[in-house]
Write an enzyme that holds these catalytic residues in place. Sequence first.
Site, PDB file in Angstrom:
ATOM      1  N   ASN A 121       0.895  -1.012   0.307  1.00 54.63           N
ATOM      2  CA  ASN A 121       0.066  -0.145   0.085  1.00 54.63           C
ATOM      3  C   ASN A 121       0.861   1.180  -0.036  1.00 54.63           C
ATOM      4  O   ASN A 121       1.957   1.267   0.733  1.00 54.63           O
ATOM      5  CB  ASN A 121      -1.097   0.144   1.057  1.00 54.63           C
ATOM      6  CG  ASN A 121      -1.961   1.036   1.185  1.00 54.63           C
ATOM      7  OD1 ASN A 121      -3.127   0.745   0.147  1.00 54.63           O
ATOM      8  ND2 ASN A 121      -1.867   2.067   1.722  1.00 54.63           N
ATOM      9  N   HIS A 142     -23.715  -4.809 -15.190  1.00 56.32           N
ATOM     10  CA  HIS A 142     -24.268  -5.056 -13.741  1.00 56.32           C
ATOM     11  C   HIS A 142     -24.541  -4.032 -12.916  1.00 56.32           C
ATOM     12  O   HIS A 142     -25.626  -3.881 -12.463  1.00 56.32           O
ATOM     13  CB  HIS A 142     -23.048  -5.869 -13.165  1.00 56.32           C
ATOM     14  CG  HIS A 142     -23.293  -6.312 -11.843  1.00 56.32           C
ATOM     15  ND1 HIS A 142     -23.246  -5.323 -10.687  1.00 56.32           N
ATOM     16  CD2 HIS A 142     -23.801  -7.272 -11.089  1.00 56.32           C
ATOM     17  CE1 HIS A 142     -23.564  -5.601  -9.635  1.00 56.32           C
ATOM     18  NE2 HIS A 142     -24.060  -6.929  -9.858  1.00 56.32           N
ATOM     19  N   ASN A 143     -23.716  -2.940 -12.919  1.00 53.21           N
ATOM     20  CA  ASN A 143     -23.954  -1.703 -12.041  1.00 53.21           C
ATOM     21  C   ASN A 143     -24.941  -0.991 -12.956  1.00 53.21           C
ATOM     22  O   ASN A 143     -26.012  -0.312 -12.128  1.00 53.21           O
ATOM     23  CB  ASN A 143     -22.862  -0.977 -12.161  1.00 53.21           C
ATOM     24  CG  ASN A 143     -21.691  -1.440 -11.098  1.00 53.21           C
ATOM     25  OD1 ASN A 143     -21.763  -2.637 -10.716  1.00 53.21           O
ATOM     26  ND2 ASN A 143     -20.939  -0.460 -10.450  1.00 53.21           N
ATOM     27  N   GLU A 196     -27.915  -2.851 -11.739  1.00 54.01           N
ATOM     28  CA  GLU A 196     -27.984  -2.339 -10.111  1.00 54.01           C
ATOM     29  C   GLU A 196     -28.872  -0.940  -9.891  1.00 54.01           C
ATOM     30  O   GLU A 196     -29.575  -0.966  -9.194  1.00 54.01           O
ATOM     31  CB  GLU A 196     -26.730  -2.327  -9.532  1.00 54.01           C
ATOM     32  CG  GLU A 196     -26.585  -1.824  -8.281  1.00 54.01           C
ATOM     33  CD  GLU A 196     -25.112  -1.982  -7.847  1.00 54.01           C
ATOM     34  OE1 GLU A 196     -24.197  -2.823  -8.220  1.00 54.01           O
ATOM     35  OE2 GLU A 196     -24.564  -0.976  -7.265  1.00 54.01           O
ATOM     36  N   LYS A 212     -19.120  -5.772 -15.903  1.00 54.24           N
ATOM     37  CA  LYS A 212     -19.325  -5.265 -14.540  1.00 54.24           C
ATOM     38  C   LYS A 212     -20.180  -3.980 -14.727  1.00 54.24           C
ATOM     39  O   LYS A 212     -20.871  -3.686 -13.947  1.00 54.24           O
ATOM     40  CB  LYS A 212     -17.965  -5.190 -13.867  1.00 54.24           C
ATOM     41  CG  LYS A 212     -17.977  -4.381 -12.589  1.00 54.24           C
ATOM     42  CD  LYS A 212     -18.664  -5.208 -11.397  1.00 54.24           C
ATOM     43  CE  LYS A 212     -19.384  -4.484 -10.350  1.00 54.24           C
ATOM     44  NZ  LYS A 212     -18.940  -3.416  -9.612  1.00 54.24           N
ATOM     45  N   SER A 244     -17.742  -7.909  -7.865  1.00 55.74           N
ATOM     46  CA  SER A 244     -18.995  -7.299  -7.194  1.00 55.74           C
ATOM     47  C   SER A 244     -19.314  -7.964  -5.968  1.00 55.74           C
ATOM     48  O   SER A 244     -19.308  -9.138  -5.697  1.00 55.74           O
ATOM     49  CB  SER A 244     -20.165  -7.414  -8.312  1.00 55.74           C
ATOM     50  OG  SER A 244     -21.293  -7.031  -7.437  1.00 55.74           O
TER      51      SER A 244
HETATM   52  C1  6PG Z   1     -20.694  -3.999  -6.682  1.00 51.81           C
HETATM   53  C2  6PG Z   1     -21.288  -2.500  -6.761  1.00 51.81           C
HETATM   54  C3  6PG Z   1     -20.044  -1.507  -6.426  1.00 51.81           C
HETATM   55  C4  6PG Z   1     -20.209  -0.219  -6.560  1.00 51.81           C
HETATM   56  C5  6PG Z   1     -21.165   0.432  -5.580  1.00 51.81           C
HETATM   57  C6  6PG Z   1     -21.545   2.018  -5.635  1.00 51.81           C
HETATM   58  O1  6PG Z   1     -21.049  -4.787  -7.715  1.00 51.81           O
HETATM   59  O2  6PG Z   1     -20.323  -4.237  -5.604  1.00 51.81           O
HETATM   60  O3  6PG Z   1     -21.717  -2.031  -7.706  1.00 51.81           O
HETATM   61  O4  6PG Z   1     -19.010  -1.962  -7.523  1.00 51.81           O
HETATM   62  O5  6PG Z   1     -19.111   0.441  -6.678  1.00 51.81           O
HETATM   63  O6  6PG Z   1     -22.462  -0.028  -5.779  1.00 51.81           O
HETATM   64  O7  6PG Z   1     -21.622   2.310  -6.819  1.00 51.81           O
HETATM   65  P1  6PG Z   1     -22.366   3.791  -6.929  1.00 51.81           P
HETATM   66  O8  6PG Z   1     -21.567   4.738  -5.883  1.00 51.81           O
HETATM   67  O9  6PG Z   1     -22.038   4.260  -8.403  1.00 51.81           O
HETATM   68  O10 6PG Z   1     -23.676   3.891  -6.421  1.00 51.81           O
END
Ligand code: 6PG
Length: 475
Positions: A37, A191-192, A195, A188, A134
């Site tokens: 890190n 996916h979002n 979401e 991904k 995710s």
């Molecule tokens: C996941 C989520 C993650 C994402 C958050 C916040 O699949 O674990 O999609 O990757 O970063 O959900 O996203 P936002 O800040 O755009 O709502």
Amino acid sequence: MKEQAVQAEIGLIGLGVMGANLTLNIAEKGFPIAVYNRTWETTEKFIANAGPLASRIIACRSMADLAEAIHPPRPVIIMVKAGDAVDEQISGLCKVLKPDDIIIDAGNANYHDTVRRDAALAGTGIAFIGMGVSGGEEGARHGPSIMVGGLEQSYHRVEKVLTAIAAKYKKQPCCAWMGTDGAGHFVKTMHNGIEYADMQMIAEIYGLMRDGLGMKAPEMAKVFARWNEGKLNSYLIEITAKVLATVDGKTKKPLVDVIVDRAGQKGTGKWSVIEAQHLGIPATTLEAAVAARVLSSMKDERSRAEKIFGASRRKLTPKSRGAFLKQLESALYAGKIAAYAQGFAVMEQASAEKGWNLPLGTIASIWREGCIIRSQFLDLITSSFKKSRGKGNLLMAGDFAAMMKANQAALRRTVADAALNGAPVPALSAALSYFDSYRRARGTANLIQGQRDFFGAHTFERIGEPGSHRGAWIS
Ligand code: 6PG
């Protein structure tokens, strides 16, 4: 350092929440891991809190130490904020890694960046993987859903670790190779986008309960908890019930009632709809969800507008509250079908245009556990793909067509009720309009073609006649 030099099987850079939890997950599955890190204090603190797993974690003070601590060929995961920080880590790693090593970007990258990075590394002999992960903090620690992009042989080289740390659905790891270069980050991103749509539609239903029916948070929590036992069973419905049931320690009010109605976003939802537009695939429910977050952030302007136009919070007065709640449940389900149909249609088009050959059935299957949109519904999509579907809109798959037929009336009534009561339901109404437009053999674009030809000589097709035509429009 020397004695540890051959111990680690994998490395990780970036001990933020996701990186730290992923490291513990990897160590717990028996893989020695080297970590680095930017700030050493963070590393020290992390090791101090790692408990017995610390014995499998090698703390490194520099990237050179990190490279030395991993057995070659070295896989190194980068888990830092998407954007320039990733490029910085990659250029640092290039100085200490050797051909055959693999750099894995596990952040929420824009897939265009992944394609660029993949191309830039191609000549170095260092392989590149762009990996969608995710499941948030909990997923990273105990099993995320993992979407891998890059060369297939690169995936196979890290498959053992990735499948070990991934979530399992009926013992099947929720991890798979999506295709070359940006395929994993693209999936991904979609996916979002889905979401965002899921979350927005849930919030709209919550709005109808809260403002339309005047329900209190604990009551609504019970409804969502009940829905989680039925067809809407999913992680997002489950946590919605919990969010609504949580009491604020300070005020003793439901916590949700003291949260400002301004939603944040980091960009992936926006990227999903930008890509949909580029690909020419309607993803209107996803678009509405992104726009709703933007509008939510304009709090001051909304407050000023409410003063001018009024609050639009007329009560809904259904004859039977029980029946109305059932209607809302089905409306949400129909909206979900439309949103997933859109998301998968975008992926299908991207697959063809970018030559990725995205495994749509596998994508549905690895979203059944670990990820934020995990649900029973995704198992139905998985089975549908297995049974018959290779291509085409999800709405046209026999079982989904039947589900849409059974639930669309509830969506229609809900959108109508909301409109009459002035309650905004942008994602749900976009889902309904998408469905109504999609299932309409003769739409209204004939008029648009007439207008285009009128003002711009753009020509049109005539019914039953080949070729393009001009109209003799009256002036
Ligand atoms: C996941 C989520 C993650 C994402 C958050 C916040 O699949 O674990 O999609 O990757 O970063 O959900 O996203 P936002 O800040 O755009 O709502």
